[in-house]
Scaffold this motif. Sequence first.
Motif, PDB file in Angstrom:
ATOM      1  N   LEU A  13       0.826  -1.199   0.000  1.00 23.86           N
ATOM      2  CA  LEU A  13       0.000   0.000   0.000  1.00 23.86           C
ATOM      3  C   LEU A  13       0.865   1.256   0.000  1.00 23.86           C
ATOM      4  CD1 LEU A  13      -2.636  -1.114   2.652  1.00 23.86           C
ATOM      5  CD2 LEU A  13      -3.047  -0.802   0.205  1.00 23.86           C
ATOM      6  N   ASP A  14       0.302   2.331  -0.478  1.00 25.69           N
ATOM      7  CA  ASP A  14       0.936   3.645  -0.413  1.00 25.69           C
ATOM      8  C   ASP A  14       0.451   4.316   0.872  1.00 25.69           C
ATOM      9  OD1 ASP A  14       0.264   6.756  -1.165  1.00 25.69           O
ATOM     10  OD2 ASP A  14       2.211   6.095  -1.927  1.00 25.69           O
ATOM     11  N   SER A  15       1.377   4.758   1.722  1.00 23.31           N
ATOM     12  CA  SER A  15       0.977   5.307   3.032  1.00 23.31           C
ATOM     13  C   SER A  15       0.167   6.587   2.900  1.00 23.31           C
ATOM     14  CB  SER A  15       2.187   5.516   3.938  1.00 23.31           C
ATOM     15  OG  SER A  15       3.098   6.414   3.361  1.00 23.31           O
ATOM     16  N   ALA A  16       0.467   7.430   1.918  1.00 20.80           N
ATOM     17  CA  ALA A  16      -0.301   8.668   1.736  1.00 20.80           C
ATOM     18  C   ALA A  16      -1.728   8.346   1.301  1.00 20.80           C
ATOM     19  CB  ALA A  16       0.377   9.578   0.716  1.00 20.80           C
ATOM     20  N   LEU A  17      -1.897   7.374   0.409  1.00 19.06           N
ATOM     21  CA  LEU A  17      -3.232   6.982  -0.027  1.00 19.06           C
ATOM     22  C   LEU A  17      -4.010   6.358   1.125  1.00 19.06           C
ATOM     23  CD1 LEU A  17      -5.383   6.629  -2.232  1.00 19.06           C
ATOM     24  CD2 LEU A  17      -4.283   4.427  -2.785  1.00 19.06           C
ATOM     25  N   LEU A  18      -3.359   5.529   1.913  1.00 14.75           N
ATOM     26  CA  LEU A  18      -4.026   4.904   3.066  1.00 14.75           C
ATOM     27  C   LEU A  18      -4.499   5.973   4.043  1.00 14.75           C
ATOM     28  CD1 LEU A  18      -4.980   2.538   4.759  1.00 14.75           C
ATOM     29  CD2 LEU A  18      -2.612   2.273   5.591  1.00 14.75           C
ATOM     30  N   TRP A  19      -3.689   6.982   4.301  1.00 13.97           N
ATOM     31  CA  TRP A  19      -4.073   8.048   5.222  1.00 13.97           C
ATOM     32  C   TRP A  19      -5.255   8.835   4.653  1.00 13.97           C
ATOM     33  CZ3 TRP A  19      -3.852   8.608  10.087  1.00 13.97           C
ATOM     34  CH2 TRP A  19      -4.086   9.847  10.695  1.00 13.97           C
ATOM     35  N   LEU A  47      -7.931  -2.632   9.981  1.00 13.65           N
ATOM     36  CA  LEU A  47      -9.193  -2.766   9.252  1.00 13.65           C
ATOM     37  C   LEU A  47      -9.204  -1.904   7.995  1.00 13.65           C
ATOM     38  CD1 LEU A  47     -11.789  -2.636  12.186  1.00 13.65           C
ATOM     39  CD2 LEU A  47     -11.215  -4.628  10.781  1.00 13.65           C
ATOM     40  N   LEU A  48      -8.785  -0.656   8.150  1.00 14.68           N
ATOM     41  CA  LEU A  48      -8.806   0.267   7.023  1.00 14.68           C
ATOM     42  C   LEU A  48      -7.796  -0.138   5.946  1.00 14.68           C
ATOM     43  CD1 LEU A  48      -9.264   3.585   9.011  1.00 14.68           C
ATOM     44  CD2 LEU A  48     -10.994   2.394   7.646  1.00 14.68           C
ATOM     45  N   ALA A  49      -6.613  -0.548   6.358  1.00 12.77           N
ATOM     46  CA  ALA A  49      -5.592  -0.968   5.387  1.00 12.77           C
ATOM     47  C   ALA A  49      -6.048  -2.194   4.606  1.00 12.77           C
ATOM     48  CB  ALA A  49      -4.268  -1.239   6.103  1.00 12.77           C
ATOM     49  N   LEU A  52      -8.864  -1.237   2.143  1.00 17.73           N
ATOM     50  CA  LEU A  52      -8.347  -0.563   0.954  1.00 17.73           C
ATOM     51  C   LEU A  52      -7.694  -1.574   0.009  1.00 17.73           C
ATOM     52  CD1 LEU A  52      -7.731   1.959  -0.710  1.00 17.73           C
ATOM     53  CD2 LEU A  52      -5.689   2.297   0.726  1.00 17.73           C
ATOM     54  N   ALA A  53      -6.924  -2.490   0.554  1.00 12.63           N
ATOM     55  CA  ALA A  53      -6.274  -3.513  -0.280  1.00 12.63           C
ATOM     56  C   ALA A  53      -7.313  -4.374  -0.992  1.00 12.63           C
ATOM     57  CB  ALA A  53      -5.352  -4.375   0.577  1.00 12.63           C
ATOM     58  N   GLU A  54      -8.382  -4.734  -0.299  1.00 13.41           N
ATOM     59  CA  GLU A  54      -9.434  -5.518  -0.949  1.00 13.41           C
ATOM     60  C   GLU A  54     -10.013  -4.781  -2.152  1.00 13.41           C
ATOM     61  OE1 GLU A  54     -11.359  -8.188   2.670  1.00 13.41           O
ATOM     62  OE2 GLU A  54     -12.626  -6.772   1.601  1.00 13.41           O
ATOM     63  N   GLN A 119       0.054   3.449  10.659  1.00 15.34           N
ATOM     64  CA  GLN A 119      -0.204   3.116   9.260  1.00 15.34           C
ATOM     65  C   GLN A 119       1.089   2.976   8.475  1.00 15.34           C
ATOM     66  OE1 GLN A 119      -3.146   5.572   7.385  1.00 15.34           O
ATOM     67  NE2 GLN A 119      -4.778   4.781   8.678  1.00 15.34           N
ATOM     68  N   GLN A 120       2.065   3.807   8.768  1.00 13.48           N
ATOM     69  CA  GLN A 120       3.359   3.683   8.087  1.00 13.48           C
ATOM     70  C   GLN A 120       4.029   2.353   8.417  1.00 13.48           C
ATOM     71  OE1 GLN A 120       5.529   7.274   9.039  1.00 13.48           O
ATOM     72  NE2 GLN A 120       3.988   8.567   8.048  1.00 13.48           N
TER      73      GLN A 120
END
Length: 171
Positions: A13-19, A47-49, A52-54, A119-120
Amino acid sequence: MVNKPLDEPLLSLDSALLWQFSLAVYPQLKTLCLRWQNDYDANINVLLALSLAEQQHWQLTSFSLAAALKALTPLNSQITEGLRQQRSQLACLGLSAAQQQQLKQGLLQAELVAEQLEQQLLVAQLRFHTQRNADNLSDYLQQLQVPSSAQLRRELIDLRQASAQFVASLS
């Protein structure tokens, strides 16, 4: 969780996109996420990460989640949870409403910094491979030993729909 095919590169994942995703999706899922945090000991950032990956059709690789949770635990248990607990105890300090609000805002800011750092750490550890029907959330809930129920299945749908709306808004 399954192993990746040998010829497929691992994805992260991209940390900026996840945030950005978290800031956009969390407000509408706050009640659900906090209930899972309190009832199942789920980590909201995880949960959020995974959600997003799903949405990107990415499935966790074997052992990826365990490594991520191991890396995340010290920061989460020693800092993030402590800040959250301190915020919840402000009413017991005998401060004026204005003082409580000032302290609450400072603690909330520190908690948000800790959440972003969590998240990072997740991004640095979680690895995925492409899979059309990725089901990371169910894998995580199974690891937490959350019993399946009709309510849980409805809540998973709610979480996935909110996530899908965010991803669709990027197009």
